[in-house]
Design an enzyme around this catalytic site. Structure first.
Site, PDB file in Angstrom:
ATOM      1  CG  HIS A 203      -1.856  -0.783   1.112  1.00  0.00           C
ATOM      2  ND1 HIS A 203      -1.823  -1.968   1.219  1.00  0.00           N
ATOM      3  CD2 HIS A 203      -2.947  -0.522   0.995  1.00  0.00           C
ATOM      4  CE1 HIS A 203      -3.230  -2.879   0.773  1.00  0.00           C
ATOM      5  NE2 HIS A 203      -4.098  -2.021   1.210  1.00  0.00           N
TER       6      HIS A 203
ATOM      7  CE  LYS B 289      -4.014  -0.537   4.476  1.00  0.00           C
ATOM      8  NZ  LYS B 289      -5.512  -0.007   5.139  1.00  0.00           N
TER       9      LYS B 289
END
Length: 278
Positions: free
Chosen positions: A167, A171
């Site tokens: 990600h 995040k």
């Protein structure tokens, strides 16, 4: 023009990348109407949600940080369907956001991950007592649901599996909720994976990733340039079977978000996972 079939929507986390995509999707849906846009960022207070999302015309919905007054305002609207709050905020605030929405009779559709099992159970009990629908969706992508279904099928034939999730570096939680859900789905059959072949030693703690149920390892990568990606790798003598899902645009999540908004009013309790409403 609105009527009792029009669904009023609040977007919480409206200034974030996912929040802006949700605003655009809601604004373009004929059966939905954006009634509120919430964000805690001081820089965005008072800005028009449509302009912030990049729409060609303003929506005349200002960004605010006042959650409970907004919930009360939408709950008091009697000429439309029950309200829905779409939440893409932060793991630190999402639990309280959900409880507040349910308390006002607003149906939460939640893409924020990072809730603990205990928090999810508490919210499940709270939603059931209130007979209020709530959807917790770790991943709104149809492609990810298909990957998970393929992984469950493959798990019947392979004894070794590891998960890699990648990600963007903004995040906050790791592993991702999607990776945790994937591991949970694989573990549901009670099969223990990755029987040890040697006595492993981690020279640096965490080198082998995090250990989920039934011996499944999850590895998390955070880098700028990524959006959301997951790979499930099965291994056996003489072969590797890899399943991978990549996103290149957050618009891919919007069909799932819109489906969840339209489905949640028909629920009377908390439901976890997009696959449960497809």
């Amino acid at each position: 023009m609105t009527n009792q079939s029009t669904i009023p929507v609040i977007v919480n986390g409206a200034a974030g990348k996912m929040g802006r995509e949700v605003i655009k999707a809601v604004a373009q849906a004929p059966d939905l109407i954006l009634m509120g846009a919430l964000d805690t960022s001081p820089a965005h207070q008072g800005k028009d949600a449509g302009e912030l999302a990049g729409l060609s015309e303003p929506l005349e919905v200002p960004i605010t940080n006042q959650l409970e007054p907004m919930l009360g305002y939408v709950a008091g609207e009697r000429q439309m369907a029950p309200g829905v709050m779409v939440d893409f905020t932060h793991p630190d605030s999402v639990y309280n956001n959900i409880r507040s929405a349910i308390a006002y009779g607003i149906r939460p559709v939640v893409g924020t991950t990072g809730l603990s099992p205990e928090q999810i159970q508490d919210l499940t009990d709270f939603a059931e007592k209130a007979s209020t629908g709530c959807l917790l969706i770790p991943n709104f992508s149809i492609g990810m649901v298909l990957l998970q279904q393929a992984a469950v099928t493959a798990s019947k034939y392979f004894d070794h599996v590891e998960i890699i999730e990648l990600h963007h570096n903004q995040k906050a939680d790791a592993p991702s909720g999607t990776a945790i859900q994937t591991a949970q789905l694989l573990a549901e059959f009670g099969k223990t994976f990755n029987p040890p072949q040697v006595e492993e030693t981690e020279k640096i703690p965490g080198a082998r990733g995090s250990l989920a149920d039934e011996g499944i390892r999850i590895h998390s990568i955070r880098l700028p340039g990524l959006i959301a990606h997951q790979e499930v790798i099965f291994g056996a003598a003489g072969q590797i079977y890899s399943l991978r899902h990549d996103t290149s645009d957050r618009a891919c999540y919007m069909p799932g978000v819109l489906l969840a908004i339209r489905k949640v009013n028909g629920l009377k309790s908390l439901v976890y996972g997009l696959e449960k409403i497809l």
